[in-house]
Design an enzyme around this catalytic site. Structure first.
Site, PDB file in Angstrom:
ATOM      1  N   LYS A 112      -3.387  -1.028  -4.388  1.00  9.66           N
ATOM      2  CA  LYS A 112      -4.740  -0.655  -4.791  1.00  9.66           C
ATOM      3  C   LYS A 112      -5.193  -1.422  -6.041  1.00  9.66           C
ATOM      4  O   LYS A 112      -6.387  -1.615  -6.243  1.00  9.66           O
ATOM      5  CB  LYS A 112      -4.820   0.842  -5.085  1.00  9.66           C
ATOM      6  CG  LYS A 112      -4.354   1.780  -3.981  1.00  9.66           C
ATOM      7  CD  LYS A 112      -5.261   1.813  -2.803  1.00  9.66           C
ATOM      8  CE  LYS A 112      -5.100   3.016  -1.877  1.00  9.66           C
ATOM      9  NZ  LYS A 112      -3.787   3.201  -1.242  1.00  9.66           N
TER      10      LYS A 112
HETATM   11  C1  LIG Z   1      -3.461   3.636   0.044  1.00  8.65           C
HETATM   12  C2  LIG Z   1      -2.085   3.362   0.497  1.00  8.65           C
HETATM   13  C3  LIG Z   1      -1.806   3.101   1.849  1.00  8.65           C
HETATM   14  C4  LIG Z   1      -2.866   3.156   2.921  1.00  8.65           C
HETATM   15  O1  LIG Z   1      -3.850   2.165   2.741  1.00  8.65           O
HETATM   16  P1  LIG Z   1      -5.239   2.257   3.517  1.00  8.65           P
HETATM   17  O2  LIG Z   1      -6.035   1.111   3.039  1.00  8.65           O
HETATM   18  O3  LIG Z   1      -5.829   3.579   3.151  1.00  8.65           O
HETATM   19  O4  LIG Z   1      -4.916   2.186   4.960  1.00  8.65           O
HETATM   20  C5  LIG Z   1      -0.510   2.779   2.189  1.00  8.65           C
HETATM   21  N1  LIG Z   1       0.475   2.742   1.261  1.00  8.65           N
HETATM   22  C6  LIG Z   1       0.248   2.998  -0.038  1.00  8.65           C
HETATM   23  C7  LIG Z   1       1.381   2.954  -0.993  1.00  8.65           C
HETATM   24  C8  LIG Z   1      -1.035   3.312  -0.464  1.00  8.65           C
HETATM   25  O5  LIG Z   1      -1.269   3.549  -1.760  1.00  8.65           O
END
Ligand SMILES: *Cc1c(COP(=O)(O)O)cnc(C)c1O
Length: 462
Positions: A112
């Site tokens: 993120k």
């Molecule tokens: C947010 C997240 C996901 C999922 O990602 P999306 O874009 O919502 O599909 C998977 N793994 C981790 C560690 C995350 O923080």
């Protein structure tokens, strides 16, 4: 570049306005009116560039005149300067033909950060130019919230409120949200699960009086700016595997469909991607839909991969929009049905979706077994989300095409699951070593829209 809503009746916006708006006023998601395409020569030229230079090339066509080239270059450089790996998103080999793309070298140890650090820079630049202030409200299953708080803490023109499901995030995730001391940061622990948090967030955006009164802005994965920033690492990874001259495949641990949808955009831009594989945990609405065409909400079951404990996957609306040939009336009808519990896509749309995405589902036991297996065979400690990707990739990959699995978080972000599987408790990196000694600040709230709106109105700087 102009942005239109998947549901067809919200204003058409510039990049700048789509960035600040988040969710469209008709409840839809913004998508670019057209997707630019690189030539083979463009790809060959990019192959030797740095992460930052590829980021500029990939994102430049989408941002219109929101920033000059010099401004945009500076924002990108600043966004990634806090990462602790020079190539930002390094590849590691797991098996013959199978590679891990480590997306956890940013400040909060999950992928993120790639989008949120850049969005933070872009918001600040746009708002200080306009002399405006916004209220960012986000719902999180853990990692979005910590990344958003890290990106926006202490900024002059932003208040940030993050809603997370009480008791359902890991302690590291919670502490990353509750320990920043800046007065513009507000961590809200809500009774319920992530889907409840996301539903209340959508309610706030659909309450136009409230939305305008507090100048609500969204940074959830529905924000187009986030998807865009995530397109970049598909390019850097594929190009370093020689993708000008051959195809590569990607497997993506998926919850809200933002990260995998970025891969779809990369492929539409001309990156030679063979398979795009969706990997889910036991909350498998996406795998069920891609297998049977049925998309019906079920209860969320808490898992050891909490960032994927989702049964209503917001960005899937964008995938449906393209699968339905950009027919916004069809999407509006589907989303009305979803509000009543679910929908089924027709046979030809199911075929289109299956031509675009493959999918697999991994149980809790299989997740732990995969963490253990890869630790034993390679010494690599996988976080549970990444392990889900690795497991599905091993099952579905075609041995002639390199497979790249996205490692979405650092194992130290989910130490209990990793320790249970391997006996090893992964330590936090140095810059976070004192996380468990810092004071926490959090407001506990019930799953109640009016109470939530009052807290936000009371908490913003006047
Ligand atoms: C947010 C997240 C996901 C999922 O990602 P999306 O874009 O919502 O599909 C998977 N793994 C981790 C560690 C995350 O923080």
């Amino acid at each position: 570049m102009r942005y239109i809503s998947t549901r067809g009746s919200a204003p058409v916006l510039s990049f700048e306005d789509a960035l600040l708006t988040g969710l469209a006023r008709d409840g839809g998601l913004y998508v670019p009116e057209a997707i630019p395409r690189f030539s083979d020569k463009d790809l060959a030229d990019m192959a030797t560039m740095s992460y930052e230079d590829i980021a500029f090339k990939v994102m430049r066509p989408f941002i219109g005149d929101t920033f000059t080239d010099a401004e945009f270059t500076a924002l990108i450089d600043k966004a990634y300067s806090g990462f602790n790996h020079t190539v930002r998103a390094p590849l590691v080999q797991l098996d013959q033909g199978h590679f891990l793309l480590e997306l956890f070298h940013g400040p909060t140890l999950a992928f993120k950060d790639f989008a949120m650090q850049l969005i933070g820079q872009m918001f600040q630049a746009v708002l200080s130019r306009k002399g405006e202030r916004v209220t960012i409200v986000g719902a999180t299953s853990g990692d979005t919230g910590s990344a958003a708080i890290e990106a926006f803490r202490g900024l002059d023109n932003v208040d940030v409120f993050i809603l997370f499901p009480h008791g359902r995030v890991s302690e590291v995730q919670r502490r990353q949200m509750t320990t920043p001391g800046e007065s513009n940061v507000h961590a809200l622990a809500m009774d319920g699960d992530f889907d409840d948090c996301q539903a209340r967030l959508k309610d706030m955006f659909n309450d136009h009086d409230f939305r305008d009164a507090v100048r609500l802005a969204g940074v959830n994965s529905i924000n187009w700016g986030r998807v865009l920033a995530q397109v970049v690492y598909y390019f850097t990874a594929a190009l370093s595997m020689g993708a000008c001259d051959r195809k590569v495949s990607f497997t993506v641990p998926t919850g809200n469909f933002g990260d995998i949808f970025a891969g779809y955009i990369a492929r539409e831009m001309g990156l030679p991607i063979a398979d795009l594989v969706v990997a889910t945990n036991q909350n498998d609405i996406l795998h069920r839909c891609l297998t049977t065409g049925a998309y019906h909400k079920g209860a969320v079951h808490a898992s050891i991969s909490p960032s994927m404990d989702i049964q209503v996957s917001s960005n899937f609306e964008r995938a449906l929009y393209f699968a339905y040939g950009q027919d916004s009336n069809a999407i509006k009808a589907l989303m009305d049905d979803l509000a009543q519990g679910g929908f089924d896509v027709g046979d030809d749309v199911l075929r289109t979706l299956q031509d675009t995405y493959k999918s697999g589902r991994v149980s809790e036991e299989e997740t732990s077994a995969t963490i253990k297996e890869f630790y034993n065979n390679t010494g690599e400690l996988l976080c549970p989300h990444s392990a889900i990707g690795v497991r599905v990739a091993q099952a579905l990959r075609d041995r002639a095409t390199p497979m790249i699995t996205l490692a979405t978080a650092h194992p130290a972000k989910f130490p209990d699951a990793v320790e249970a599987a391997t006996g090893i408790r992964p330590p936090l990196p140095d810059h976070m070593a004192d996380l468990f000694d810092r004071d926490e600040r959090v407001t506990r709230i019930s799953n109640d829209l009016e109470a939530l709106k009052d807290i936000i109105k009371g908490g913003i700087a006047q």
